[in-house]
Design a protein around this motif. Structure first.
Motif, short mmCIF file in Angstrom:
data_model
loop_
_atom_site.label_atom_id
_atom_site.label_comp_id
_atom_site.label_asym_id
_atom_site.label_seq_id
_atom_site.Cartn_x
_atom_site.Cartn_y
_atom_site.Cartn_z
N ARG A 1 0.84 -1.19 0.00
CA ARG A 1 0.00 0.00 0.00
C ARG A 1 0.88 1.25 0.00
NH1 ARG A 1 -4.50 -1.53 4.65
NH2 ARG A 1 -5.39 -3.36 3.57
N PRO A 2 0.79 2.06 -1.06
CA PRO A 2 1.57 3.29 -1.07
C PRO A 2 1.19 4.19 0.09
CG PRO A 2 0.66 2.79 -3.25
CD PRO A 2 -0.01 1.86 -2.27
N GLY A 3 2.10 5.04 0.44
CA GLY A 3 1.87 5.94 1.58
C GLY A 3 1.04 7.16 1.26
N GLY A 4 0.51 7.24 0.03
CA GLY A 4 -0.29 8.42 -0.33
C GLY A 4 0.61 9.58 -0.72
N ARG A 5 0.15 10.77 -0.44
CA ARG A 5 0.88 11.98 -0.82
C ARG A 5 2.00 12.27 0.18
NH1 ARG A 5 -0.99 14.84 -4.79
NH2 ARG A 5 0.13 16.69 -4.05
N VAL A 6 3.08 11.53 0.01
CA VAL A 6 4.25 11.73 0.86
C VAL A 6 5.00 12.95 0.35
CG1 VAL A 6 6.38 10.71 1.71
CG2 VAL A 6 4.38 9.26 1.29
N PRO A 7 5.22 13.98 1.17
CA PRO A 7 5.90 15.18 0.69
C PRO A 7 7.37 14.91 0.41
CG PRO A 7 5.54 15.31 3.05
CD PRO A 7 4.82 14.08 2.59
N LEU A 8 7.87 15.56 -0.62
CA LEU A 8 9.28 15.45 -0.97
C LEU A 8 10.04 16.65 -0.43
CD1 LEU A 8 11.62 14.09 -2.50
CD2 LEU A 8 10.93 15.38 -4.53
N ASP A 9 11.09 16.39 0.30
CA ASP A 9 11.94 17.46 0.81
C ASP A 9 12.84 17.95 -0.33
OD1 ASP A 9 13.46 19.17 2.30
OD2 ASP A 9 14.69 17.60 3.22
N TRP A 10 12.35 18.95 -1.05
CA TRP A 10 13.05 19.43 -2.24
C TRP A 10 14.41 20.03 -1.90
CZ3 TRP A 10 11.96 18.09 -7.00
CH2 TRP A 10 10.66 17.66 -7.30
N THR A 11 14.50 20.71 -0.77
CA THR A 11 15.78 21.32 -0.40
C THR A 11 16.86 20.26 -0.21
OG1 THR A 11 14.64 23.16 0.68
CG2 THR A 11 16.96 22.80 1.27
N GLY A 12 16.53 19.22 0.56
CA GLY A 12 17.48 18.16 0.79
C GLY A 12 17.81 17.40 -0.49
N PHE A 13 16.79 17.13 -1.32
CA PHE A 13 17.03 16.37 -2.55
C PHE A 13 17.91 17.14 -3.52
CE2 PHE A 13 15.54 15.80 -6.99
CZ PHE A 13 16.13 14.56 -7.22
N LEU A 14 17.58 18.43 -3.75
CA LEU A 14 18.37 19.21 -4.71
C LEU A 14 19.79 19.43 -4.22
CD1 LEU A 14 15.71 21.86 -5.81
CD2 LEU A 14 16.52 19.86 -7.08
N ALA A 15 19.96 19.64 -2.90
CA ALA A 15 21.32 19.82 -2.37
C ALA A 15 22.14 18.55 -2.53
CB ALA A 15 21.25 20.23 -0.91
N LEU A 16 21.54 17.39 -2.22
CA LEU A 16 22.25 16.13 -2.36
C LEU A 16 22.54 15.82 -3.82
CD1 LEU A 16 23.41 13.62 -0.99
CD2 LEU A 16 21.16 12.56 -1.19
N ALA A 17 21.56 16.07 -4.71
CA ALA A 17 21.76 15.81 -6.14
C ALA A 17 22.88 16.69 -6.69
CB ALA A 17 20.46 16.06 -6.90
N THR A 18 22.93 17.97 -6.28
CA THR A 18 23.99 18.86 -6.74
C THR A 18 25.35 18.38 -6.26
OG1 THR A 18 22.45 20.73 -6.71
CG2 THR A 18 24.82 21.24 -6.73
N CYS A 19 25.43 17.97 -5.00
CA CYS A 19 26.70 17.47 -4.46
C CYS A 19 27.16 16.23 -5.22
CB CYS A 19 26.52 17.17 -2.97
SG CYS A 19 27.99 16.47 -2.18
N ILE A 20 26.27 15.28 -5.44
CA ILE A 20 26.63 14.04 -6.13
C ILE A 20 27.03 14.33 -7.57
CG2 ILE A 20 25.74 11.85 -6.98
CD1 ILE A 20 23.99 11.73 -4.47
N ALA A 21 26.28 15.20 -8.25
CA ALA A 21 26.58 15.52 -9.64
C ALA A 21 27.96 16.16 -9.76
CB ALA A 21 25.51 16.45 -10.21
N CYS A 22 28.27 17.10 -8.89
CA CYS A 22 29.58 17.75 -8.95
C CYS A 22 30.71 16.78 -8.65
CB CYS A 22 29.62 18.93 -7.97
SG CYS A 22 28.56 20.31 -8.44
N LEU A 23 30.51 15.89 -7.66
CA LEU A 23 31.55 14.91 -7.33
C LEU A 23 31.80 13.96 -8.50
CD1 LEU A 23 30.80 13.95 -3.62
CD2 LEU A 23 32.73 15.27 -4.49
N GLN A 24 30.72 13.50 -9.14
CA GLN A 24 30.87 12.59 -10.27
C GLN A 24 31.61 13.26 -11.42
OE1 GLN A 24 30.39 9.49 -10.79
NE2 GLN A 24 29.29 8.84 -8.98
#
Length: 505
Positions: free
Chosen positions: A196-219
């Protein structure tokens, strides 16, 4: 820890089918990671690309995988594991088909990005589903079977992909994955438990974008640093600064937000925190020989592609032996199995450091088998020890970070190893050529020069090529020394983990 709810409700046959479907899907995705490594020369000519441009097909695939992997926990909570697994398998299979259809470099890069991004949740979610579908007492057995994807997948891609590319062209290396991907998707649709999906689970955009930027730059730093001379390039400096800033934002936000993108409080679990360190080292030493040895053997030792593929394939044979041996080793403390596995990698590294350019095929096959046995022994106790004390509800999120660090460790160590090879080769070539002079009396002795000569241009050219080969061998020996040192350091980390809890009374 209590058994997961699914482990108590599912019949035995259903669990076995779930394991088979998860293993098939994960193996196929692991196959796509390194399948392009043997195809780059053919793809470069077909797509009219430069060596630097064709490398983007691998760089952006790893980059998309690294960014999308941490999303696995959020996607599973929002849409359910079964839906995400099916979408990931189908999407990755379609992207693989389109890679074979690509006619331009831009199209190939696009489909490789989608292949990596869409397939990234497959491995951590499949691992989480398997662990939650079996009782805790069987965690070692199912981890052993599932862990074969980590070893066999990267071996299957270069070996069979290279054979098909040589016989029919590079496009068939991608096409070979499509039928198996369709079978995997159908099997997952049939047997994966409905959640059963959890429904409308909010996405922490600040944390996701910061982590994605860090990973992209490191790669980007890891992939392009060697070609751009690392910190001599303004691009690398900017990317490092952006990575540090993004990581600081992610860390500060995750520690203060009520619902962060990744729950850093899981790191309070000692075994989980040490397991992340160990899986990073595991990623560092797992893929490095597969990437380094073909270049050494093909360019400097004169080995044909067929023999190189056989050498890489024997690593998979050793992996099967290693995973099979965990059925016996799993009865003991997990630290024993990991120490044994990393100890075998230390032996393998020392063995590789002692090789020269006249090495025989039998020695390379034996060393490849030893590597496979070692990585097979390590995976099961590493997985069991890392996730044993975590609550079942945190498995998906914790598993995504686990596999993310494994991929990052591979990228980092391969970049460092290649840099060491190039640096050592140039330095040692310069030192050895300084000794080639008519004023060096030692070179006048016949037993020193043998068939070499300094009297003609042809003789100087042959001598230069031989010095370049020997300088390259020194560089590879230094890289294998780093591989051995990382394996030895992992043994010290293993000893810090908590062993099996003592029974009460």
């Amino acid at each position: 820890m209590a058994d997961p709810p699914d482990a108590l409700e599912l019949p035995v046959l259903r669990r076995v089918l779930i394991l088979a479907a998860a293993v098939l899907g994960s193996t196929l995705y692991a196959t796509t990671l390194l399948v392009a490594s043997t195809l780059l020369p053919q793809m470069q000519g077909s797509l009219a690309a430069t060596p630097d441009e064709i490398a983007w097909t691998t760089t952006f695939n790893i980059l998309a995988t690294a960014i999308a992997t941490p999303m696995s926990g959020f996607l599973a909570a929002r849409f359910g594991r079964r839906r995400v697994m099916l979408a990931s398998t189908i999407g990755s299979t379609l992207a693989t088909w389109m890679c074979g259809q690509a006619e331009t470099l831009e199209a190939m890069v696009l489909w490789r990005v989608l292949q990596g991004g869409l397939g990234a949740p497959m491995v951590p979610l499949a691992n989480a589903i398997v662990l939650d579908s079996f009782p805790r007492r069987q965690a070692g057995l199912v981890s052993s079977i599932f862990g074969m994807t980590v070893v066999l997948g990267p071996v299957i891609g270069p070996v069979f992909g290279g054979m098909l590319a040589e016989a029919y062209g590079w496009r068939w290396a991608f096409y070979m994955i499509v039928p198996a991907g369709a079978v995997a998707a159908f099997a997952q649709w049939l047997v994966l438990p409905r959640d059963r999906p959890g429904g409308r689970v909010p996405l922490d955009w600040t944390g996701f974008l910061a982590l994605a930027t860090c990973i992209a730059c490191l790669q980007l730093v890891f992939s392009r640093g060697q070609r751009l001379d690392w910190f001599e390039s303004a691009e690398i400096v900017i990317e490092v600064l952006l990575a540090l800033l993004a990581f600081w934002i992610f860390l500060a936000h995750s520690l203060t937000a009520p619902r962060p993108f990744l729950n850093l409080r899981l790191l309070l679990d000692r075994n989980y925190a040490l397991g992340l360190v160990l899986v990073t080292i595991y990623g560092m030493v797992n893929f490095t020989p597969i990437v380094l040895l073909p270049g050494l053997l093909q360019s400097h030792a004169g080995y044909p592609d067929s023999i190189i593929g056989e050498i890489v394939g024997y690593r998979g044979l050793g992996g099967v032996v290693g995973f099979g041996s965990t059925l016996l080793i799993g009865r003991f403390d997990p630290r024993i199995g990991m120490s044994l596995g990393f100890g075998l990698l230390v032996v393998s590294g020392l063995w590789l450091m002692s090789l020269d350019l006249n090495v025989g095929t039998g020695v390379l096959l034996a060393n490849s088998v030893l590597q496979g046995v070692a990585v097979g022994i390590i995976w099961v106790p590493l997985t069991v020890l890392t996730f044993r004390t975590l609550p079942p509800g945190a498995t998906a999120e914790a598993m995504s970070v686990f596999h993310l660090l494994r991929n990052l460790g591979s990228s980092l160590f391969i970049a460092v190893s290649v840099t060491e090879i190039i640096r050592s080769q140039a330095m040692n070539y310069g030192r050895m050529t300084e000794l080639l002079s008519p004023y060096n009396e030692a070179l006048s002795a016949p037993q020193v020069m043998g068939g070499w000569t300094l009297e003609t241009l042809q003789g100087l050219a042959r001598l230069s090529r031989e010095i370049d080969r020997q300088a390259a061998m020194i560089g590879y020996a230094n890289a294998f020394g780093l591989y051995m040192a990382a394996s030895a350091a992992a043994i010290g980390v293993v000893l810090l983990a908590r062993g099996r809890p003592r029974p009460a009374g």
